[in-house]
Scaffold this motif. Structure first.
Motif, PDB file in Angstrom:
ATOM      1  N   GLY A 119     -25.209  12.375 -43.189  1.00  0.00           N
ATOM      2  CA  GLY A 119     -24.020  13.192 -42.977  1.00  0.00           C
ATOM      3  C   GLY A 119     -22.744  12.393 -43.117  1.00  0.00           C
ATOM      4  O   GLY A 119     -22.759  11.169 -43.265  1.00  0.00           O
ATOM      5  N   MET A 120     -21.625  13.086 -43.091  1.00  0.00           N
ATOM      6  CA  MET A 120     -20.297  12.480 -43.194  1.00  0.00           C
ATOM      7  C   MET A 120     -19.742  12.251 -41.793  1.00  0.00           C
ATOM      8  O   MET A 120     -19.475  13.193 -41.055  1.00  0.00           O
ATOM      9  CB  MET A 120     -19.365  13.399 -43.976  1.00  0.00           C
ATOM     10  N   PRO A 121     -19.556  10.981 -41.370  1.00  0.00           N
ATOM     11  CA  PRO A 121     -19.021  10.721 -40.024  1.00  0.00           C
ATOM     12  C   PRO A 121     -17.498  10.871 -40.012  1.00  0.00           C
ATOM     13  O   PRO A 121     -16.790  10.200 -40.750  1.00  0.00           O
ATOM     14  CB  PRO A 121     -19.430   9.265 -39.761  1.00  0.00           C
ATOM     15  N   ILE A 122     -16.991  11.756 -39.184  1.00  0.00           N
ATOM     16  CA  ILE A 122     -15.539  11.938 -39.070  1.00  0.00           C
ATOM     17  C   ILE A 122     -15.146  11.968 -37.593  1.00  0.00           C
ATOM     18  O   ILE A 122     -15.967  12.225 -36.716  1.00  0.00           O
ATOM     19  CB  ILE A 122     -15.054  13.236 -39.744  1.00  0.00           C
ATOM     20  N   ARG A 123     -13.884  11.695 -37.339  1.00  0.00           N
ATOM     21  CA  ARG A 123     -13.286  11.841 -36.013  1.00  0.00           C
ATOM     22  C   ARG A 123     -12.093  12.790 -36.140  1.00  0.00           C
ATOM     23  O   ARG A 123     -11.553  12.962 -37.226  1.00  0.00           O
ATOM     24  CB  ARG A 123     -12.830  10.491 -35.460  1.00  0.00           C
ATOM     25  N   ALA A 124     -11.708  13.373 -35.027  1.00  0.00           N
ATOM     26  CA  ALA A 124     -10.567  14.288 -35.035  1.00  0.00           C
ATOM     27  C   ALA A 124      -9.706  14.028 -33.807  1.00  0.00           C
ATOM     28  O   ALA A 124     -10.206  13.583 -32.762  1.00  0.00           O
ATOM     29  CB  ALA A 124     -11.044  15.744 -35.052  1.00  0.00           C
ATOM     30  N   GLU A 208      -3.275  26.873 -26.473  1.00  0.00           N
ATOM     31  CA  GLU A 208      -3.153  26.297 -27.813  1.00  0.00           C
ATOM     32  C   GLU A 208      -4.194  25.201 -27.996  1.00  0.00           C
ATOM     33  O   GLU A 208      -4.587  24.535 -27.030  1.00  0.00           O
ATOM     34  CB  GLU A 208      -1.755  25.695 -28.049  1.00  0.00           C
ATOM     35  N   PHE A 209      -4.625  25.043 -29.248  1.00  0.00           N
ATOM     36  CA  PHE A 209      -5.501  23.922 -29.592  1.00  0.00           C
ATOM     37  C   PHE A 209      -5.131  23.497 -31.007  1.00  0.00           C
ATOM     38  O   PHE A 209      -5.342  24.245 -31.968  1.00  0.00           O
ATOM     39  CB  PHE A 209      -6.981  24.324 -29.525  1.00  0.00           C
ATOM     40  N   ASN A 210      -4.542  22.320 -31.130  1.00  0.00           N
ATOM     41  CA  ASN A 210      -4.044  21.836 -32.413  1.00  0.00           C
ATOM     42  C   ASN A 210      -4.831  20.613 -32.876  1.00  0.00           C
ATOM     43  O   ASN A 210      -5.102  19.705 -32.084  1.00  0.00           O
ATOM     44  CB  ASN A 210      -2.561  21.456 -32.301  1.00  0.00           C
ATOM     45  N   ILE A 211      -5.196  20.613 -34.158  1.00  0.00           N
ATOM     46  CA  ILE A 211      -5.834  19.453 -34.780  1.00  0.00           C
ATOM     47  C   ILE A 211      -4.766  18.744 -35.607  1.00  0.00           C
ATOM     48  O   ILE A 211      -4.311  19.264 -36.621  1.00  0.00           O
ATOM     49  CB  ILE A 211      -7.020  19.872 -35.671  1.00  0.00           C
ATOM     50  N   GLU A 212      -4.365  17.568 -35.167  1.00  0.00           N
ATOM     51  CA  GLU A 212      -3.308  16.838 -35.866  1.00  0.00           C
ATOM     52  C   GLU A 212      -3.848  16.080 -37.075  1.00  0.00           C
ATOM     53  O   GLU A 212      -3.163  15.951 -38.092  1.00  0.00           O
ATOM     54  CB  GLU A 212      -2.615  15.880 -34.906  1.00  0.00           C
ATOM     55  N   SER A 213      -5.081  15.556 -36.979  1.00  0.00           N
ATOM     56  CA  SER A 213      -5.610  14.783 -38.102  1.00  0.00           C
ATOM     57  C   SER A 213      -7.120  14.655 -38.002  1.00  0.00           C
ATOM     58  O   SER A 213      -7.697  14.722 -36.914  1.00  0.00           O
ATOM     59  CB  SER A 213      -4.984  13.380 -38.145  1.00  0.00           C
ATOM     60  N   PHE A 214      -7.735  14.506 -39.182  1.00  0.00           N
ATOM     61  CA  PHE A 214      -9.132  14.134 -39.288  1.00  0.00           C
ATOM     62  C   PHE A 214      -9.191  12.697 -39.809  1.00  0.00           C
ATOM     63  O   PHE A 214      -8.419  12.312 -40.690  1.00  0.00           O
ATOM     64  CB  PHE A 214      -9.890  15.053 -40.259  1.00  0.00           C
ATOM     65  N   SER A 215     -10.108  11.903 -39.285  1.00  0.00           N
ATOM     66  CA  SER A 215     -10.241  10.508 -39.691  1.00  0.00           C
ATOM     67  C   SER A 215     -11.574  10.316 -40.402  1.00  0.00           C
ATOM     68  O   SER A 215     -12.629  10.629 -39.848  1.00  0.00           O
ATOM     69  CB  SER A 215     -10.151   9.586 -38.464  1.00  0.00           C
ATOM     70  N   TYR A 216     -11.505   9.787 -41.646  1.00  0.00           N
ATOM     71  CA  TYR A 216     -12.693   9.550 -42.457  1.00  0.00           C
ATOM     72  C   TYR A 216     -13.033   8.056 -42.465  1.00  0.00           C
ATOM     73  O   TYR A 216     -12.175   7.213 -42.177  1.00  0.00           O
ATOM     74  CB  TYR A 216     -12.459  10.010 -43.901  1.00  0.00           C
ATOM     75  N   PRO A 217     -14.269   7.700 -42.847  1.00  0.00           N
ATOM     76  CA  PRO A 217     -14.626   6.286 -43.009  1.00  0.00           C
ATOM     77  C   PRO A 217     -13.757   5.625 -44.074  1.00  0.00           C
ATOM     78  O   PRO A 217     -13.236   6.295 -44.976  1.00  0.00           O
ATOM     79  CB  PRO A 217     -16.097   6.328 -43.441  1.00  0.00           C
ATOM     80  N   GLU A 218     -13.605   4.305 -43.994  1.00  0.00           N
ATOM     81  CA  GLU A 218     -12.757   3.571 -44.933  1.00  0.00           C
ATOM     82  C   GLU A 218     -13.209   3.772 -46.380  1.00  0.00           C
ATOM     83  O   GLU A 218     -12.386   3.846 -47.296  1.00  0.00           O
ATOM     84  CB  GLU A 218     -12.757   2.077 -44.590  1.00  0.00           C
ATOM     85  N   GLU A 219     -14.521   3.844 -46.610  1.00  0.00           N
ATOM     86  CA  GLU A 219     -15.031   4.007 -47.972  1.00  0.00           C
ATOM     87  C   GLU A 219     -14.546   5.320 -48.578  1.00  0.00           C
ATOM     88  O   GLU A 219     -14.165   5.388 -49.756  1.00  0.00           O
ATOM     89  CB  GLU A 219     -16.558   3.961 -47.986  1.00  0.00           C
ATOM     90  N   VAL A 220     -14.530   6.366 -47.764  1.00  0.00           N
ATOM     91  CA  VAL A 220     -14.079   7.670 -48.250  1.00  0.00           C
ATOM     92  C   VAL A 220     -12.583   7.642 -48.521  1.00  0.00           C
ATOM     93  O   VAL A 220     -12.098   8.200 -49.515  1.00  0.00           O
ATOM     94  CB  VAL A 220     -14.432   8.768 -47.231  1.00  0.00           C
TER      95      VAL A 220
END
Length: 327
Positions: A119-124, A208-220
């Motif tokens: 899978g694709m590891p992401i953080r938010a 309210e629930f806001n997503i400011e950013s998604f963080s991808y692995p460095e390779e992506v």
């Protein structure tokens, strides 16, 4: 006697000396004769007796408990103060202001992605806002066993459910796995609705629930940067054409058209240079061809063979085969 009377007076109030508290329970349940209730802006005061609500007071100000509060209580409105007979009750102060809290995933969430078995590891990361929505439910579910409740308590419960909700709503709304920010608003609203339904069980509303950013692995990230660079190169000609068009539309106006004019000038200079080089090369080729043609057409004195067709001249002034002048 006056000294004793002053000792019996007390003030029921909440100073809110710490941020992020949603409710606070007054810890001295003996309210004496002559006591005052102070309600500050953004607060409600709820009187409780044996866990049951006696009265809710929402307007800020200072009140005399004997004359302005007790007459409005449910079961204690006939209470009469006497010497050494304090009024026993709990007072719960509610913070009515909306609270904004930062959140972030504790661990990377592995989202299913083509070609990636793990899978694709992401953080938010982002923020959410909450406030007390139903004090009756809050008192029944939380205030009966706690003296205070904070936004950190709310955050802990929300974070516990967040990974599951993110995976669920990304699967529903995330059309581009490598650019989830496009769908961040829809994903955030879906998560807010689910969290609000869960937190309403304890009287808390998630507004309210806001997503400011998604963080991808460095390779992506490196792959995205490379793809962006290739796209810029591919679109360079289109950009030049657009800059030239802007220059023609904004020529002489200055200001915002300067950049377009400069780009157009550079592009036109390059085009003119290329055209000049082509003309020079073409001129050189034409000159060489002309010299060769002139040489072929010029008479050759004493030639033994016709320079045009190769027939022996035999001393003649014209070729017997093609008629070319030989001398």
């Amino acid at each position: 006697m006056g000294f004793i009377k002053n000792q019996l007076l007390n003030v029921v109030e909440w100073n809110e000396d710490r941020e992020g508290i949603l409710f606070w329970k007054w810890d001295n349940n003996e309210i004496k004769k002559g006591s005052k209730l102070i309600i500050r802006p953004g607060q409600d005061a709820i009187f409780l007796n044996n866990g049951a609500i006696e009265g809710v007071f929402e307007d800020d100000g200072e009140y005399d408990i004997e004359t302005e509060i007790i007459p409005f209580l449910t079961t204690l409105k006939s209470f009469k103060f006497g010497f050494n007979s304090p009024f026993k009750a709990e007072v719960l102060f509610i913070n009515t202001k909306e609270q904004t809290v930062k959140w972030g995933t504790k661990n990377a969430i592995n989202l299913p992605a083509p070609g990636l078995p793990g899978g694709m590891p992401i953080r938010a990361f982002g923020t959410f806002s909450c406030k007390i929505g139903d004090h009756d439910v809050l008192i029944d579910k939380v205030a009966g066993i706690k003296n205070t409740y904070t936004v950190d308590d709310v955050k802990e419960r929300i974070i516990a459910n967040l990974d599951r909700l993110l995976m669920s709503w990304i699967a529903k709304e995330g059309k581009d796995m490598f650019n989830l920010q496009i769908s961040a608003t829809d994903i955030g609203e879906g998560i807010r609705a689910d969290l609000d339904a869960d937190m309403s069980k304890i009287g808390i509303s998630v507004t309210e629930f806001n997503i400011e950013s998604f963080s991808y692995p460095e390779e992506v990230k490196k792959m995205q940067e490379k793809a962006a660079a290739q796209s810029m190169i591919t679109d360079a000609n289109k950009y030049t054409q657009m800059a030239m068009a802007d220059s023609m539309n904004n020529g002489g106006n200055g200001g915002g058209g300067n950049m377009a004019t400069d780009m157009a000038g550079m592009a036109m200079g390059m085009a003119m240079g290329q055209q000049m080089a082509q003309n020079m090369l073409g001129g050189q080729a034409a000159g060489a061809a002309g010299v060769a043609g002139a040489a072929a057409a010029a008479p050759v004195a004493g030639a033994k063979f016709c320079p045009n067709c190769g027939t022996p001249s035999n001393g003649a002034k014209f070729c017997s085969n093609c008629g070319t002048q030989l001398g």
